[in-house]
Design a protein around this motif. Structure first.
Motif, PDB file in Angstrom:
ATOM      1  N   LEU A 238       0.766  -1.240   0.016  1.00 24.19           N
ATOM      2  CA  LEU A 238       0.160  -0.087  -0.018  1.00 24.19           C
ATOM      3  C   LEU A 238       0.659   1.301   0.021  1.00 24.19           C
ATOM      4  O   LEU A 238       0.312   2.407   0.410  1.00 24.19           O
ATOM      5  N   THR A 239       2.102   1.080  -0.360  1.00 27.09           N
ATOM      6  CA  THR A 239       2.964   2.306  -0.356  1.00 27.09           C
ATOM      7  C   THR A 239       2.644   3.108  -1.375  1.00 27.09           C
ATOM      8  O   THR A 239       2.910   4.327  -1.247  1.00 27.09           O
ATOM      9  N   GLY A 240       1.828   2.935  -2.356  1.00 20.02           N
ATOM     10  CA  GLY A 240       1.318   3.911  -3.501  1.00 20.02           C
ATOM     11  C   GLY A 240       0.610   4.726  -2.879  1.00 20.02           C
ATOM     12  O   GLY A 240       0.259   5.822  -3.690  1.00 20.02           O
ATOM     13  N   LEU A 241      -0.240   4.659  -1.768  1.00 21.52           N
ATOM     14  CA  LEU A 241      -1.186   5.662  -1.149  1.00 21.52           C
ATOM     15  C   LEU A 241      -0.302   6.722  -0.152  1.00 21.52           C
ATOM     16  O   LEU A 241      -1.120   7.473   0.276  1.00 21.52           O
ATOM     17  N   ALA A 242       0.825   6.448  -0.262  1.00 19.69           N
ATOM     18  CA  ALA A 242       1.515   7.581   0.770  1.00 19.69           C
ATOM     19  C   ALA A 242       1.358   8.920   0.382  1.00 19.69           C
ATOM     20  O   ALA A 242       1.433   9.296  -1.016  1.00 19.69           O
ATOM     21  N   ASN A 243       1.383   9.876   1.348  1.00 17.72           N
ATOM     22  CA  ASN A 243       1.420  11.435   0.957  1.00 17.72           C
ATOM     23  C   ASN A 243       2.556  12.158   1.678  1.00 17.72           C
ATOM     24  O   ASN A 243       2.549  13.446   1.708  1.00 17.72           O
ATOM     25  N   ALA A 244       3.446  11.342   2.102  1.00 15.32           N
ATOM     26  CA  ALA A 244       4.923  12.087   2.723  1.00 15.32           C
ATOM     27  C   ALA A 244       5.831  10.986   2.435  1.00 15.32           C
ATOM     28  O   ALA A 244       5.788   9.966   1.630  1.00 15.32           O
ATOM     29  N   LYS A 245       7.140  11.250   2.825  1.00 18.40           N
ATOM     30  CA  LYS A 245       8.345  10.650   2.589  1.00 18.40           C
ATOM     31  C   LYS A 245       8.214   9.322   3.218  1.00 18.40           C
ATOM     32  O   LYS A 245       7.657   9.048   4.249  1.00 18.40           O
ATOM     33  N   HIS A 246       9.174   8.399   2.731  1.00 21.24           N
ATOM     34  CA  HIS A 246       9.468   7.131   3.382  1.00 21.24           C
ATOM     35  C   HIS A 246       8.160   6.229   3.400  1.00 21.24           C
ATOM     36  O   HIS A 246       8.111   5.584   4.441  1.00 21.24           O
TER      37      HIS A 246
END
Length: 547
Positions: A238-246
């Motif tokens: 689910l890292t594609g939903l990230a809105n911040a770094k790392h």
């Protein structure tokens, strides 16, 4: 022939209960956007599936579990989440398995106690009366036959549970067995099929993150800054939903923690471990975040120190708490207090009722100046089982209604915050001896002392190390001189009449100046009758030579 005396069981030691080992606080996640809720649902559902798979693997391992199998499961989870998510899942799985194992052991002990009681009562003739502390035979042949069938059922059930325990098999339901059974009749729980499905899915989500000392703000998976910003480390898929770094997702909601906020802020600023849990209340549609941490090296107050200022004896009942203040010598002080609660309805209502009653109890205890609260170490598992009191349905309902576990956990945590200690005593004979020795003496024309209030006095005296029964009244001839008042005894109401009268400075009369009356308390100096000065040798002084 005189009836033999009842053999009393040994009284257990009195001890100071340990304080709570951890702290948990909660705050609502306000202002979440639709995207925030979507991400939380996806993360919770994904990690919930992994937690279910890991729990099944742990149950399959049974007693063959080892550090190698644990490491293997953690490596399997790390590839589809992260190392920290995997560690939280495996830790939660072991806690669930261990809790089920302990519950299985308690269930086995309960079955053994019921079987022993049934065998004892079936061995007695029908209609035989019981002796002190032991029930007699059954009243009729029909009841005897019914109980013999129940004995066979319990023996079969006990053999099955014992075989499962020896094999290491446990029964665990992620989401709760009670909620699972509600599926068969959701209307009884005032739920529709859709509402039950939403609640079931939310209960099986996994959004827990263990804390780590030395890491930034005490947690790398779910991080909360001192300003209240909440961010979640997303699993690998689910890292594609990230809105911040790392690979992190920052929520729009903020936290303040109005309760214990300063203590929580001090911990995270020092990078001390704090565990977090995010969950959804499907009934209200609100999201909450729980923060928890452990306490270590708590100061333990000695028992003698707590006893020095007296105690508050508390008798626990099904609908109220009976309390009485006792001084350090074991004497009741003031009037008894009663704190009512209603344990009907939902679990949240019952918990609120307990907290309300305990809050009033602690406020009154602090106002009295006492340093400790004395309670009984109650445990209704063996000697008040269904098989012993089968016909006494109301009595069994009364026993099951007493909130022993919940009350004790709540009392320990609330007393730790109020600065009060908790002294635990053996509950043997407190109600019986309290009513025998204290109910009548404490009853006045304007106050009727209940049996529960007298039991609270017995509990308090046992916590102070005194005997429960009162001091025996001496014989009549020992109360005074051969049945009459002592001749040298002062009259009632006269204070300090047997001692010397203190000298009052200044003039005592208008003709007596200040400084007179120095020998007022010296009977010899005043040459009173019967004093030693009267028997002294008298002589006349010689005349001066100048005359």
């Amino acid at each position: 022939m005189a009836e033999p005396k009842k053999v009393l069981r040994a009284i257990g030691r009195t001890f100071v209960a340990d304080g709570p080992s951890g702290v948990s606080i909660r705050d609502r996640l306000k202002g979440l956007t639709a995207e925030d809720e979507k991400v939380l649902r996806l993360v919770g559902a994904h990690m919930g599936r992994l937690a279910s798979v890991d729990l099944k693997a742990r149950c399959d391992d049974a007693l063959k579990h080892s550090t190698d199998t644990w490491a293997h499961r953690k490596r399997e989870l790390t590839s589809v989440s992260s190392s920290r998510w995997a560690g939280s899942v495996t830790t939660s799985t072991h806690d669930q398995w261990g809790l089920s194992r302990r519950a299985q052991h308690a269930h086995l002990q309960s079955l053994d106690a019921g079987i022993r009681m049934l065998r004892h009562r079936l061995s007695l003739p029908v209609g035989e009366k019981g002796s002190r502390g032991k029930p007699g035979g059954y009243r009729s042949r029909h009841e005897w036959f019914t109980k013999s069938r129940r004995l066979a059922v319990l023996e079969d059930r006990c053999e099955r549970v014992r075989a499962e325990r020896e094999a290491g098999r446990v029964s665990v339901v992620r989401g709760g067995r009670k909620l699972l059974n509600t599926r068969h009749n959701p209307a009884a729980a005032q739920l529709t099929d859709t509402q039950w499905q939403e609640r079931w899915e939310a209960a099986r989500w996994f959004l827990n993150a263990d804390g780590e000392s030395g890491k930034r703000y005490g947690n790398e998976t779910i991080r909360v800054t001192p300003d209240g910003e909440v961010s979640v480390k997303l699993p690998a898929p689910l890292t594609g939903l990230a809105n911040a770094k790392h690979g992190r997702y920052v929520l729009a909601a903020g936290l303040t923690f109005p309760h214990r906020g300063e203590e929580w802020r001090d911990r995270i600023e020092a990078n001390r471990a704090v565990a977090y849990r995010i969950h959804l209340d499907t009934a209200s549609g609100r999201w909450y975040l729980d923060a928890s941490w452990t306490r270590k090296d708590l100061p333990v107050v000695p028992l003698d120190t707590l006893r020095a200022h007296g105690v508050i004896g508390v008798d626990t009942n099904a609908d109220h708490l009976a309390a009485w203040q006792l001084d350090a010598h074991g004497n009741p002080v003031g009037a008894p207090h009663r704190f009512d609660y209603d344990l009907s309805g939902a679990a949240t209502h019952r918990d609120a009722q307990l907290r309300h009653a305990l809050t009033h109890l602690l406020h009154w205890a602090k106002a009295t100046g006492a340093r400790a609260i004395a309670i009984e170490d109650l445990d209704f598992t063996d000697f008040k089982s269904r098989e012993k009191h089968g016909r006494k349905k109301r009595f069994r309902q009364l026993i099951s209604g007493i909130p022993t576990g919940k009350l004790r956990a709540r009392l320990l945590s609330m007393c730790a915050e109020a600065g009060l200690g908790v002294i635990v005593v053996d509950p043997a004979y407190t109600s019986m001896w309290g009513a025998q020795h204290w109910q009548t003496p404490l009853t006045t024309t304007s106050r009727k002392t209940s049996r529960h209030a007298a039991a609270s006095v017995a509990i308090g005296r046992r916590s102070l190390g005194h005997r429960i029964r009162r001091r025996t009244t001496p014989p009549r001839q020992h109360q005074s001189d051969a049945g009459g008042h002592r001749t040298a005894q002062a009259r009632p109401g006269t204070r300090e009449s047997e001692g010397n009268r203190p000298r009052v400075p200044g003039p005592r009369t208008r003709s007596d100046g200040a400084g007179r009356g120095r020998n007022a308390v010296d009977q010899n100096a005043q040459n009173r009758s019967g004093r030693s000065a009267e028997h002294e040798f008298w002589h006349q002084d010689s005349l001066p030579l100048s005359l």
